[in-house]
Design an enzyme around this catalytic site. Structure first.
Site, PDB file in Angstrom:
ATOM      1  N   ASP A   1      -0.570  -1.857   7.975  1.00 18.22           N
ATOM      2  CA  ASP A   1       1.001  -0.848   8.812  1.00 18.22           C
ATOM      3  C   ASP A   1       1.313  -0.686   6.952  1.00 18.22           C
ATOM      4  OD1 ASP A   1       1.688   1.323  10.234  1.00 18.22           O
ATOM      5  OD2 ASP A   1       2.147  -0.576  10.984  1.00 18.22           O
TER       6      ASP A   1
ATOM      7  N   ASP B   1       4.507   2.057   7.877  1.00 17.37           N
ATOM      8  CA  ASP B   1       6.478   2.068   8.672  1.00 17.37           C
ATOM      9  C   ASP B   1       6.455   0.720   9.981  1.00 17.37           C
ATOM     10  OD1 ASP B   1       7.653   4.960   7.998  1.00 17.37           O
ATOM     11  OD2 ASP B   1       4.795   5.193   8.800  1.00 17.37           O
TER      12      ASP B   1
ATOM     13  N   ASP C   1       3.281  -3.679  13.658  1.00 22.92           N
ATOM     14  CA  ASP C   1       4.561  -4.460  13.308  1.00 22.92           C
ATOM     15  C   ASP C   1       4.410  -3.611  15.197  1.00 22.92           C
ATOM     16  OD1 ASP C   1       6.871  -1.511  13.553  1.00 22.92           O
ATOM     17  OD2 ASP C   1       4.678  -1.349  12.726  1.00 22.92           O
TER      18      ASP C   1
END
Length: 533
Positions: free
Chosen positions: A290, A292, A473
């Site tokens: 991922d 961000d 996240d």
């Protein structure tokens, strides 16, 4: 295969109960049994060879284990294997000491070796099997544990899962009732009797050839072979109606079982590097990341999430040694520009837009027909949110992100109400949530997990020699973690400043922050350098 579509649905209207074998289906004890059998027979055969009674040919943990002892009662397993080697020993008594040269003596020695192993190493359960069990019980199915092992109850207690079964029929029960062992159907039929279900309405789950034979001999409604060792054809030819590798290939009334654990309870990926290195001895990594919150910290505005030069160098070094992909909620051109590394694969808009480097052309766009609905939703959203300070509408090609990180807490509800109003007007879209963000996406079965599987498929890397990783996240990354539960490694990045760290996750490991992500990737680079040497 890492990403697998469900093989069939276990429907409550068709079945009342599911009967589980223990070793190799529920618990990871099959290898322990195989190792104990090998040690027993190798020591005994070497002793015979030394005395001149026979030549030395070791016990094979593959064919010998599967054909002669797996799934059978202990003494029957001893007798069956010895017969295959032309050895005839007296049966003896179940009270024979472990050094007695009888069938029972050897069987008792095997049990002694197994208990030593259990005491030293403990026992683990297959997480996806436990998730399947929980889902079955939620949907009203009766469940039973059916095993030839006399250690069954001890193992269940060690794992703490006795309460997941309505009844237990094991080696101890078989001895008390005089039941025949597998491949006879006695113990499965006894379990069905105790559950008060007819065999035709019950499912048998077995990983042993003798077990699927027993299920067939008992005329059960469905016999599922669980292939942990590459014997799918043997399971089918001996009575399995279908064969699966993982429980995620079976749905329960349409729902896929998924294992979850509190993020706070997940072990750190940095603490298991030796274990990961061992897994990579015979496999090649595929790393999906991922952006961000994973490669860069979460910031107040999306345009401020700039990749550090150190992280860029680390990813570049990794990409020289294995395939690396970035799967982001950002638009594809946006995340490509932010990462700025040639030779990577990218999936933007949560996987709706996929592209690869020029030399390995990969292009895939999902949901083009939904663009008019997204245009309409964006047109409605902007005036609805215009009077809410700091609310941001970010139009991406295949989605609309509504950021409210900087919105005052007493206005957050108003943001969601506006989003929900637009959603009612545009039923072809769905709402997904993340860290201080709502996102409107096409209402189709597509997400980061599907994009990950698509990349693996296109790159022909969804194979047994590939170990895929996904690091992310947010809650939108859970789809990718679930896809990898069967045969990959999901790693969730915590956010120490957010109460969301207490959420449950389908990831296997955790990392605290982006700094630890970089350290993990650096250690992977070092690991792959050592492997190359």
């Amino acid at each position: 295969m890492v990403c697998q579509s469900p093989v069939m649905d276990v429907a409550r209207e068709k079945f009342d109960a599911v009967l589980f074998d223990l070793d190799g289906v529920v618990t990871k004890t099959a290898k322990m049994h195989a190792a104990s059998w090998k040690r027993l027979f190798d020591e005994y055969l070497q002793k015979r060879a030394a005395s001149g009674d026979s030549s030395w040919e070791p016990f094979d943990s593959g064919p010998d284990y599967n054909n002669y002892v797996d799934g059978k009662p202990r003494y029957e397993g001893v007798r069956s294997f010895l017969e295959s080697r032309g050895i005839d020993l007296p049966f003896g008594s179940k009270d024979d000491p472990p050094d007695a040269e009888t069938v029972c003596g050897l069987g008792n020695r095997k049990n002694q070796l197994l208990n030593e192993h259990l005491e030293k190493y403990g026992v683990e359960a297959y997480e996806l099997t436990l998730a399947f069990l929980h889902l079955l019980r939620e949907r009203g199915f009766k469940t039973a544990i059916v095993s030839s092992s006399k250690n069954c109850q001890v193992v269940l207690k060690a794992v703490g899962i006795e309460d997941l079964f309505d009844t237990r029929v094991d080696g101890m029960v078989s001895e008390q009732l005089g039941l025949n062992g597998k491949p006879e159907a006695d113990i499965f039929l006894e379990a069905a009797r105790r559950l008060k279900v007819i065999p035709g309405r019950a499912i048998v789950l077995e990983d042993a050839i003798s077990g699927v034979q027993a299920g067939r001999n008992g005329n059960f409604g469905l016999v599922v072979g669980v292939d942990r060792v590459g014997q799918a054809e043997a399971l089918k030819s001996n009575g399995a109606d279908i064969v699966v590798n993982y429980m995620s290939e079976l749905t329960v009334d349409g729902e896929i079982p998924a294992w979850e654990q509190s993020i706070d309870d997940l072990p750190s990926a940095l603490d298991v590097m030796e274990e990961i290195e061992k897994q990579l001895e015979a496999k090649h990594p595929f790393i999906a990341l991922d952006y961000d919150g994973t490669l860069t910290p979460i910031v107040e505005r999306p345009d401020l999430a700039i990749l550090s030069e150190d992280m860029r160098l680390t990813i570049s070094a990794l990409a020289k040694r294995c395939t690396v992909a970035v799967i982001s909620g950002r638009d594809l051109p946006d995340v490509q520009e932010l990462v700025g590394i040639d030779g990577l694969f990218f999936a933007g808009s949560h996987g709706f837009d996929i592209s690869g480097p020029a030399e390995r052309h990969v292009d895939h766009q999902q949901g083009l027909e939904f663009l008019p609905a997204l245009d309409s939703a964006e047109k409605s959203l902007r005036p609805l949110l215009s009077d809410i300070p700091s609310a941001q509408v970010e139009r991406k090609r295949f989605s609309i992100a509504i950021h409210y990180r900087n919105v005052k807490e007493n206005r957050e509800q108003a943001v969601e109400e506006a989003v929900d109003q637009v959603l009612v007007e545009n039923p072809r879209l769905r709402k997904r949530t993340g860290k201080k963000i709502f996102e409107l996406q096409p209402e189709i079965d597509w997400h980061k997990g599907k994009a990950l599987c698509r990349l693996l498929e296109v790159l022909e890397q969804d194979d047994s020699d590939i170990l895929p990783f996904y690091i992310g996240d947010d809650v939108t990354d859970e789809d990718a973690f679930r896809e990898l539960q069967a045969g990959g490694i999901g790693i969730v990045v915590k956010d120490s400043e957010s109460p969301e760290t207490s959420r449950r996750s389908s990831a296997r490991y955790a990392l605290d922050d982006c700094g630890q992500v970089q350290k993990f990737l650096e250690e992977l680079v070092d690991m792959l350098q050592r492997k190359k040497r």
